[in-house]
Design a protein around this motif. Sequence first.
Motif, PDB file in Angstrom:
ATOM      1  N   ALA A  30      29.257  60.023  78.917  1.00  0.00           N
ATOM      2  CA  ALA A  30      30.079  58.943  79.483  1.00  0.00           C
ATOM      3  C   ALA A  30      31.563  59.309  79.423  1.00  0.00           C
ATOM      4  CB  ALA A  30      29.821  57.642  78.724  1.00  0.00           C
ATOM      5  N   ARG A  31      32.003  59.816  78.273  1.00  0.00           N
ATOM      6  CA  ARG A  31      33.417  60.157  78.089  1.00  0.00           C
ATOM      7  C   ARG A  31      33.886  61.188  79.120  1.00  0.00           C
ATOM      8  NH1 ARG A  31      36.075  56.265  76.399  1.00  0.00           N
ATOM      9  NH2 ARG A  31      35.752  55.571  74.278  1.00  0.00           N
ATOM     10  N   SER A  32      33.015  62.152  79.417  1.00  0.00           N
ATOM     11  CA  SER A  32      33.418  63.178  80.382  1.00  0.00           C
ATOM     12  C   SER A  32      33.542  62.593  81.793  1.00  0.00           C
ATOM     13  CB  SER A  32      32.433  64.356  80.376  1.00  0.00           C
ATOM     14  OG  SER A  32      31.189  63.927  80.896  1.00  0.00           O
ATOM     15  N   ARG A  33      33.064  61.374  81.959  1.00  0.00           N
ATOM     16  CA  ARG A  33      33.208  60.660  83.249  1.00  0.00           C
ATOM     17  C   ARG A  33      34.226  59.521  83.123  1.00  0.00           C
ATOM     18  NH1 ARG A  33      28.718  63.168  82.704  1.00  0.00           N
ATOM     19  NH2 ARG A  33      27.629  64.041  84.520  1.00  0.00           N
ATOM     20  N   ARG A  37      31.477  54.774  76.032  1.00  0.00           N
ATOM     21  CA  ARG A  37      30.259  55.399  75.510  1.00  0.00           C
ATOM     22  C   ARG A  37      28.991  54.611  75.849  1.00  0.00           C
ATOM     23  NH1 ARG A  37      30.392  58.993  71.409  1.00  0.00           N
ATOM     24  NH2 ARG A  37      28.553  57.994  70.515  1.00  0.00           N
ATOM     25  N   ILE A  38      29.101  53.292  75.847  1.00  0.00           N
ATOM     26  CA  ILE A  38      27.907  52.463  76.075  1.00  0.00           C
ATOM     27  C   ILE A  38      27.305  52.710  77.464  1.00  0.00           C
ATOM     28  CG2 ILE A  38      29.241  50.424  76.802  1.00  0.00           C
ATOM     29  CD1 ILE A  38      25.999  50.406  74.744  1.00  0.00           C
ATOM     30  N   TRP A  39      28.149  53.130  78.400  1.00  0.00           N
ATOM     31  CA  TRP A  39      27.641  53.427  79.738  1.00  0.00           C
ATOM     32  C   TRP A  39      26.645  54.600  79.654  1.00  0.00           C
ATOM     33  CZ3 TRP A  39      28.870  56.862  84.162  1.00  0.00           C
ATOM     34  CH2 TRP A  39      28.426  56.331  85.373  1.00  0.00           C
ATOM     35  N   GLY A  40      26.962  55.544  78.767  1.00  0.00           N
ATOM     36  CA  GLY A  40      26.044  56.669  78.552  1.00  0.00           C
ATOM     37  C   GLY A  40      24.728  56.196  77.945  1.00  0.00           C
ATOM     38  N   GLN A 218      22.750  66.858  78.632  1.00  0.00           N
ATOM     39  CA  GLN A 218      23.014  65.616  77.890  1.00  0.00           C
ATOM     40  C   GLN A 218      21.886  64.630  78.187  1.00  0.00           C
ATOM     41  OE1 GLN A 218      25.438  65.838  75.909  1.00  0.00           O
ATOM     42  NE2 GLN A 218      27.334  66.551  76.838  1.00  0.00           N
ATOM     43  N   TRP A 219      21.574  63.765  77.235  1.00  0.00           N
ATOM     44  CA  TRP A 219      20.417  62.883  77.393  1.00  0.00           C
ATOM     45  C   TRP A 219      20.416  62.093  78.717  1.00  0.00           C
ATOM     46  CZ3 TRP A 219      15.636  62.814  76.475  1.00  0.00           C
ATOM     47  CH2 TRP A 219      14.900  61.643  76.706  1.00  0.00           C
TER      48      TRP A 219
END
Length: 268
Positions: A30-33, A37-40, A218-219
């Motif tokens: 998520a952070r790389s986008r 984090r919760i979006w991930g 990534q998961w």
Amino acid sequence: MKSLLNGPDQSSHVIPRHVGIIMDGNGRWARSRFMPRIWGHKRGADSVRETVKAAATSGVKVLSLFAFSDENWGRPVDEVSALMGLFDHYLSHEINALEQQNIRLRVMGNLERLPARTKALLLQASERLSVRSGMVLNLAVSYGARAEITDAVREIAQRIREGIIDPAHVDESLLASHLATAGLPDLDLVIRTSGEQRLSNFMLWQSSYAELYFTKVQWPDFGAEDFNAALQEFSSRQRRFGLVEQDLRAEHSHTSTVADATAGETLC
Ligand code: IPE
Ligand code: IPE
Ligand code: MG
């Protein structure tokens, strides 16, 4: 030749009976986008859906998913409560689909620490799906392997004190029968996503002789194709269990696979 997307060719592959997955990398994904984090974590739930289906159709008997560790309780309160909300959402929305796939659900971990609603949903879902006869989906929630082993030892010590167990009869199978995975075979394959190469307190007893598979994926990006790639890699590994090659052939000549030969426990 069968495409990986269609699942592994079971006629020429050794299928692991029990696969464990350390589903890691949601936050970094998520952070790389530039997203929270919760979006991930939310997108990670889609990967769970796809992976459960891939595992069930590939012939895997037990899939253990590490969803939340004992140590994850130390994360920021906002993230922990968002994760609990996601578990609630997943459980209430996926139960019918899991039932249609004939999935048997088990849960392991310290459920007492969970919010009452999450605990109730987990218990209801696992009770409703306990009667199914297909793949066992074993969810590790609020789980830590050291706590699991400690609990088992405490239980055995209590029985010894009550005179129910003779200390001379404490052996590996007795200890295994007091673990949360009692009745399940040991792990054959542990997959960890996101490039990290550690077990992070996941099923330490049960992974003693598991093959380890680490992928940089990534998961939230993990899906059926990645799962089948891990199965294919597993089938190319030679497991020796401390023996030498000719001993293995002699010892297990009556069985179709080494995994079958070493995993004689019942599934329940
Ligand atoms: C795994 O992803 C999910 C849980 C541990 C609940 P992370 O949240 O650990 O994601 P990273 O490792 O920080 O990227
Ligand atoms: C392990 O991932 C726990 C789960 C996947 C649920 P973590 O992200 O918590 O592990 P560490 O901190 O990298 O060891
Ligand atoms: Mg992580």
